[in-house]
Write an enzyme that holds these catalytic residues in place. Structure first.
Site, PDB file in Angstrom:
ATOM      1  N   ASP A 112      40.012  44.712  42.812  1.00  0.00           N
ATOM      2  CA  ASP A 112      41.214  45.286  42.943  1.00  0.00           C
ATOM      3  C   ASP A 112      42.742  44.168  43.027  1.00  0.00           C
ATOM      4  OD1 ASP A 112      40.507  47.915  42.405  1.00  0.00           O
ATOM      5  OD2 ASP A 112      40.044  48.076  44.872  1.00  0.00           O
ATOM      6  N   ASP A 130      41.938  52.433  38.111  1.00  0.00           N
ATOM      7  CA  ASP A 130      42.648  53.486  39.491  1.00  0.00           C
ATOM      8  C   ASP A 130      44.011  54.631  38.576  1.00  0.00           C
ATOM      9  OD1 ASP A 130      40.140  52.290  41.007  1.00  0.00           O
ATOM     10  OD2 ASP A 130      42.128  50.481  42.055  1.00  0.00           O
TER      11      ASP A 130
END
Length: 154
Positions: A112, A130
């Site tokens: 991330d 995401d």
């Protein structure tokens, strides 16, 4: 809709590979892009929002197998979808799920890197996979609302 999932997967993986190995974000450290946006490196060993963090191999494999099973189910649903919009939304989710699944298998965690914040408020750190998943889920919600409550009864 295979191409939608594939494009989402390629964009996700390319961004992660470039940030990890081209830009070397792990050593470069956080980068301020805007006063409210930073590029940072976070290894997410859980699922969405960092829930169910797994440090051991057993948890990692359970999450990986769950991702594979969910992805297969979503792909079957997309092939049987009655509308192109629904198939598109499902393809976004599939592309994102595969992208995060590849990370989990390759690194033991999901990469991330996008961090929004405003003052003391900090949004969670996420990646392009995401974004595809959230957009796909929003599409599913819209499709469900647009179709009306009686569609399921038919």
């Amino acid at each position: 809709m295979f191409w939608i999932a594939l494009v989402g997967l390629v964009l996700d993986q390319a961004s992660k590979l470039w940030l990890l190995y081209g830009f070397n974000l792990g050593q470069a450290g956080p980068v301020e892009v805007l006063p409210v946006l930073d590029i940072v490196l976070v290894w997410n060993r859980g699922i969405s929002y960092g829930l169910f963090q797994q440090d051991g191999d057993l948890g990692r494999w359970i999450l990986a197998i769950g991702t594979v099973a969910a992805t297969i189910g979503l792909w079957i649903w997309s092939v049987r979808a009655e509308t192109r919009f629904l198939a598109f939304a499902l393809a976004l989710i599939v592309g994102g799920a595969i992208g995060n699944g590849i990370d989990r298998l390759a690194y033991g965690a999901v990469v991330d890197f996008v961090h929004f914040h405003l003052g003391t408020f900090s949004w969670y750190v996420f990646n392009l996979a995401d974004v595809w998943i959230v957009a796909g889920v929003a599409g599913l919600l819209y499709d469900g609302i647009k179709s009306g409550p009686n569609k399921a009864a038919k």
